[in-house]
Design an enzyme around this catalytic site. Structure first.
Site, PDB file in Angstrom:
ATOM      1  N   ASP A   1       0.867  -1.171   0.000  1.00  5.36           N
ATOM      2  CA  ASP A   1       0.000   0.000   0.000  1.00  5.36           C
ATOM      3  C   ASP A   1       0.914   1.234   0.000  1.00  5.36           C
ATOM      4  OD1 ASP A   1      -2.376   1.668   0.544  1.00  5.36           O
ATOM      5  OD2 ASP A   1      -1.472   1.859   2.521  1.00  5.36           O
TER       6      ASP A   1
ATOM      7  N   ASP B   1      -0.225   5.215   0.917  1.00  5.55           N
ATOM      8  CA  ASP B   1      -0.504   6.170   1.995  1.00  5.55           C
ATOM      9  C   ASP B   1      -0.665   5.451   3.328  1.00  5.55           C
ATOM     10  OD1 ASP B   1      -0.686   8.661   0.453  1.00  5.55           O
ATOM     11  OD2 ASP B   1      -2.446   7.743  -0.463  1.00  5.55           O
TER      12      ASP B   1
ATOM     13  N   ASP C   1      -1.486  -0.740   5.870  1.00 13.30           N
ATOM     14  CA  ASP C   1      -1.797  -0.194   7.197  1.00 13.30           C
ATOM     15  C   ASP C   1      -3.280  -0.194   7.522  1.00 13.30           C
ATOM     16  OD1 ASP C   1      -2.186   1.961   5.229  1.00 13.30           O
ATOM     17  OD2 ASP C   1      -2.578   3.212   6.976  1.00 13.30           O
TER      18      ASP C   1
END
Length: 226
Positions: free
Chosen positions: A10, A12, A173
């Site tokens: 991922d 961001d 995240d």
């Protein structure tokens, strides 16, 4: 059968910390329709979704024309903010990310990729601004796929690289990343420094607190999947 393995990241909240611009751009998006912006935790909680889905989750009572206006306002604000400060300030890499990416890229059998809710334009600006493009052999974004947690991004990454699901991992995240990984048959590695609290990463197979732990963890995973 290939002996390659694939690590999909991922962006961001995993590789870069772009929360300042995300929060500022979302405030402008809500301002465009004369609505109060939700609190910080609520806004960061939708990071990872494609923008239209994120706006819909934050403003479910608004009619579609106003939500489209918010999407446009967010995009304009985000691009302006990044242009004003530059990618390295606007979306700085988290500590030790570059060193770990370079180390993994240096492993002959390891391929790297990204799967992000960003647009293609946003992803291009970020990877070029940080000189990361050369590291990622597959780059999946919101323009080409349904929003996370749909597994389309990861299925495309597997298809482009020829790597089997059991030889690939997703590092992210958010719960959307973990659910996407599970749906695609990948091992899900959560990171604790991003935008979803650890308790939201319950679908992760493992959660790490320091990206420097990732190469060692991956070595164990590859050994078990050999």
């Amino acid at each position: 059968m290939t002996d390659l393995r694939l690590v999909v990241f991922d962006v961001d909240g995993t590789l870069v910390d772009s929360q300042a611009d995300i929060l500022a751009a979302m405030a402008e998006a809500f301002g465009a329709v004369d609505r109060a912006v939700p609190d910080r935790e609520t806004v960061l909680g939708i990071v990872g979704l494609s923008l239209p889905q994120a706006i819909q989750m934050l403003a479910p009572d608004l009619p579609n024309p106003q939500r489209r206006e918010m999407v446009a306002a967010y995009k304009d604000a985000y691009m302006r903010l990044r242009a004003e400060s530059g990618v390295e300030v606007s979306s700085p890499l988290y500590p030790h990310v570059r060193a770990v990416l370079d180390a993994l890229h240096g492993e002959p059998s390891t391929l790297l990729g990204v799967a992000t809710g960003k647009s293609r334009r946003g992803l291009d600006k970020l990877v070029d601004g940080h000189d990361l493009r050369r590291l990622f052999v597959t780059q999946q974004c919101a323009d080409d796929h349904p929003s996370k947690p749909h597994p389309a991004m990861l299925r495309a990454a597997l298809g482009e690289t020829g790597v089997a699901p059991h030889r690939a991992v997703m590092v992210g995240d958010t719960s959307y990343d973990m659910d996407m990984a599970r749906a695609a048959g990948l091992l899900a590695i959560g990171v604790s420094w991003g935008y979803h609290a650890r308790e939201r990463l319950s679908a992760a197979h493992v959660v790490i607190d320091d990206i420097r732990l990732l190469p060692g963890l991956l070595a164990q995973i590859w050994e078990q999947s050999a």
